[in-house]
Scaffold this motif. Structure first.
Motif, mmCIF file in Angstrom:
data_model
loop_
_atom_site.group_PDB
_atom_site.id
_atom_site.type_symbol
_atom_site.label_atom_id
_atom_site.label_comp_id
_atom_site.label_asym_id
_atom_site.label_seq_id
_atom_site.Cartn_x
_atom_site.Cartn_y
_atom_site.Cartn_z
ATOM 1 N N UNK A 1 7.206 -7.544 -10.872
ATOM 2 C CA UNK A 1 7.938 -8.783 -10.593
ATOM 3 C C UNK A 1 8.672 -9.274 -11.839
ATOM 4 N N UNK A 2 8.031 -9.169 -12.981
ATOM 5 C CA UNK A 2 8.666 -9.596 -14.231
ATOM 6 C C UNK A 2 9.899 -8.740 -14.531
ATOM 7 N N UNK B 1 10.680 -4.838 -22.957
ATOM 8 C CA UNK B 1 9.606 -5.258 -23.866
ATOM 9 C C UNK B 1 9.648 -6.770 -24.079
ATOM 10 N N UNK B 2 10.840 -7.315 -24.289
ATOM 11 C CA UNK B 2 10.962 -8.765 -24.482
ATOM 12 C C UNK B 2 10.468 -9.518 -23.252
ATOM 13 N N UNK B 3 10.759 -8.992 -22.075
ATOM 14 C CA UNK B 3 10.340 -9.643 -20.834
ATOM 15 C C UNK B 3 8.823 -9.668 -20.711
ATOM 16 N N UNK B 4 8.176 -8.538 -20.961
ATOM 17 C CA UNK B 4 6.726 -8.472 -20.828
ATOM 18 C C UNK B 4 6.026 -9.243 -21.946
ATOM 19 N N UNK B 5 6.547 -9.148 -23.158
ATOM 20 C CA UNK B 5 5.949 -9.914 -24.254
ATOM 21 C C UNK B 5 6.146 -11.410 -24.036
ATOM 22 N N UNK B 6 7.268 -11.786 -23.444
ATOM 23 C CA UNK B 6 7.511 -13.193 -23.154
ATOM 24 C C UNK B 6 6.545 -13.759 -22.130
ATOM 25 N N UNK B 7 5.946 -12.863 -21.326
ATOM 26 C CA UNK B 7 4.962 -13.292 -20.328
ATOM 27 C C UNK B 7 3.533 -13.206 -20.859
ATOM 28 N N UNK B 8 3.381 -12.908 -22.144
ATOM 29 C CA UNK B 8 2.064 -12.928 -22.755
ATOM 30 C C UNK B 8 1.444 -11.584 -23.029
ATOM 31 N N UNK B 9 2.107 -10.484 -22.634
ATOM 32 C CA UNK B 9 1.570 -9.168 -22.978
ATOM 33 C C UNK B 9 1.875 -8.852 -24.437
ATOM 34 N N UNK B 10 1.083 -8.000 -25.046
ATOM 35 C CA UNK B 10 1.302 -7.644 -26.446
ATOM 36 C C UNK B 10 1.159 -6.133 -26.618
ATOM 37 N N UNK C 1 6.269 6.377 -24.526
ATOM 38 C CA UNK C 1 5.853 5.150 -23.860
ATOM 39 C C UNK C 1 5.383 4.115 -24.870
ATOM 40 N N UNK C 2 5.317 2.888 -24.403
ATOM 41 C CA UNK C 2 4.833 1.761 -25.188
ATOM 42 C C UNK C 2 3.667 1.152 -24.435
ATOM 43 N N UNK C 3 2.512 1.102 -25.056
ATOM 44 C CA UNK C 3 1.324 0.544 -24.412
ATOM 45 C C UNK C 3 1.237 -0.943 -24.708
ATOM 46 N N UNK C 4 1.125 -1.739 -23.648
ATOM 47 C CA UNK C 4 0.968 -3.184 -23.773
ATOM 48 C C UNK C 4 -0.293 -3.606 -23.029
ATOM 49 N N UNK C 5 -0.807 -4.768 -23.388
ATOM 50 C CA UNK C 5 -2.016 -5.260 -22.736
ATOM 51 C C UNK C 5 -1.929 -6.780 -22.636
ATOM 52 N N UNK C 6 -2.468 -7.321 -21.556
ATOM 53 C CA UNK C 6 -2.473 -8.763 -21.353
ATOM 54 C C UNK C 6 -3.877 -9.321 -21.365
ATOM 55 N N UNK C 7 -4.014 -10.576 -20.959
ATOM 56 C CA UNK C 7 -5.323 -11.222 -20.963
ATOM 57 C C UNK C 7 -6.279 -10.604 -19.955
#
Length: 365
Positions: free
Chosen positions: A94-95, A140-149, A166-172
C-alpha cells in the motif's frame, strides 16, 4: 534422490516426505528416525505445511506417535510468522502503491496464495518485493518515511542502486522486508533485466486488497533462481519449482524462450534441475530442457560462486557482466565501502581491504 552435497541425510528424508504431496513426485517410504532432528530440519527449512500435509496423507506412518504433535506445534508457530509477514506485505504494498512505485510481491507471500491449494501449505517469515532500479530512492524514502529502517548500510548508495540485489528493512513488527532490485546477486543479477517481469503482473487478494505479483512464468523463474543460488538447498523454493511447473499453467517452449530473453537460462535451468532431482520428480519437457542446458564459461563461474560463497565473494562474478571501463566503478565501492558500512560490520578499512582482495582475486573466481 536429493544430492548429498546440498542436503544432509535428514534433509533428504524431509524432501522425500514432501514429495508425497508435490505433483509428479513419488510416494517413497522413509524408515523411522530421530524425531528431534527431523522436526528441527523441517522448522529450519520452513516446510512444516507440506510435511504435515504429507504425514496426514500417510507418510511416516511407522514413526513415533510424538511426531505429528511436534509438527503441529511447529506449524502453528510458522503460521503465526506467515500471518505477520502477510500483514507486513499488505502495508508495504500500500505504501509503495501510494507513492507510484511499480512493484511485485515475491516468493512465499505470493506463491502461498497463487500456487498452492491451501496458503497454509507454504509458510514464510519475511517479505520480498521487487521494484525497478529507477524507483530505488523513492521506494526507500517511502518505506523509511513510514517508520521502517535499514538493517545494514549500503557499500555505497550509487553502487547499490546500479548493482545491488536487495535492501533489507525492518519495522516495529520485526518482520524483515527485502526490497529487491534484482532477483540474484552478481553476474546474473546484472545481466538480467527486471522490467519484463514487472510488465506482466497479476494480482491476488488479501483482506480486500489487490496485491501485485509476478505471473506464473515469473514466479517459476524466480523460484528456480533462488533454488540455484542457495546452498544448502532451500526446500521451500525447490518445492515452489515443482508445484508451479506441475500446475499446468506453464508452456515449456514459452518458458525456455522467456529465460533466454531475460539472459538467465543457465541459472534457471540449474535451479530447475536441482529442484527436480531433490524430489525425484517424473521427467517432463521442462526438466529435460533443464538437464540438457549447458552454461558457457562465464555462466559456469557465476554459478560456482554461489556454492558456499559469502560476503564480497558473491559479487565477484559481476565483473564478467561488465565492460572493462565499468569494472573500476564496480570494484571500488566493494574495496572501499562507506564508513557506516564498515562500522556495521565491525571492520577497519585495512581489514576489509585485505578480506575483499582475497575474495575478489581471480584465483577464487
Amino acid at each position: 534422490m536429493a544430492d548429498a552435497f546440498v542436503l544432509d541425510a535428514v534433509g533428504r528424508d524431509v524432501a522425500t516426505v514432501m514429495g508425497w504431496v508435490l505433483p509428479g513426485c513419488p510416494r517413497t517410504e522413509v524408515p523411522a528416525g530421530d524425531v528431534d532432528r527431523f522436526v528441527n530440519t523441517v522448522v529450519h527449512q520452513r516446510v512444516s505445511g507440506l510435511v504435515l500435509d504429507a504425514v496426514d496423507a500417510g507418510a511416516l506412518a511407522d514413526w513415533s506417535d510424538e511426531l505429528r504433535p511436534r509438527l503441529v506445534e511447529a506449524h502453528l508457530a510458522a503460521l503465526r510468522s506467515s500471518l505477520a509477514a502477510e500483514a507486513a506485505s499488505v502495508t508495504a504494498s500500500e505504501l509503495l502503491s501510494s507513492a507510484g512505485v511499480r512493484h511485485a510481491v515475491l516468493k512465499g507471500c505470493a506463491t502461498a496464495q497463487l500456487d498452492y491449494p491451501d496458503p497454509a501449505l507454504r509458510v514464510t517469515g519475511d517479505v520480498d518485493v521487487l521494484i525497478g532500479r529507477d524507483d530505488y530512492s523513492l521506494a526507500i524514502a517511502t518505506l523509511e518515511g513510514a517508520g521502517l529502517r535499514r538493517m545494514a548500510p549500503a557499500f555505497r548508495i550509487g553502487w547499490e542502486r546500479r548493482y545491488g540485489k536487495d535492501i533489507a528493512l525492518i519495522g516495529n513488527d520485526r518482520v524483515e522486508i527485502d526490497l529487491h532490485l534484482a532477483l540474484v546477486a552478481g553476474y546474473f543479477g546484472i545481466m538480467m533485466p527486471t522490467a519484463p517481469l514487472l510488465d506482466r503482473l497479476v494480482t491476488y487478494e488479501v483482506a480486500d486488497r489487490q496485491m501485485p505479483a509476478l505471473d506464473a512464468m515469473g514466479r517459476l523463474l524466480h523460484a528456480c533462481i533462488h533454488t540455484a543460488s542457495t546452498t544448502p538447498l532451500r526446500l521451500g523454493s525447490a518445492a515452489d519449482v515443482v508445484q508451479i511447473a506441475g500446475s499446468g499453467d506453464i508452456d515449456g517452449v514459452d518458458f525456455a524462450a522467456f529465460t533466454m530473453e531475460l539472459r538467465c537460462a543457465a541459472i534457471v535451468a540449474h535451479g530447475f534441475a536441482r529442484a527436480w532431482d531433490a524430489f525425484g520428480a517424473e521427467p517432463t519437457e521442462l526438466s529435460e530442457w533443464a538437464h540438457r542446458n549447458r552454461p558457457d564459461d562465464r555462466e559456469r563461474k557465476a554459478l560456482a560462486a554461489f556454492d558456499g560463497a559469502g560476503g564480497e565473494s558473491k559479487w565477484q562474478s559481476g565483473l564478467d557482466a561488465l565492460p572493462l571501463w565499468k569494472r573500476p566503478g564496480y570494484l571500488l565501492p566493494l574495496l572501499v565501502p562507506s564508513k557506516a558500512h564498515l562500522r556495521h560490520r565491525h571492520r577497519s578499512y585495512l581489514d576489509h581491504l585485505r578480506i575483499s582482495v582475497r575474495r575478489l582475486s581471480p584465483g577464487r573466481r
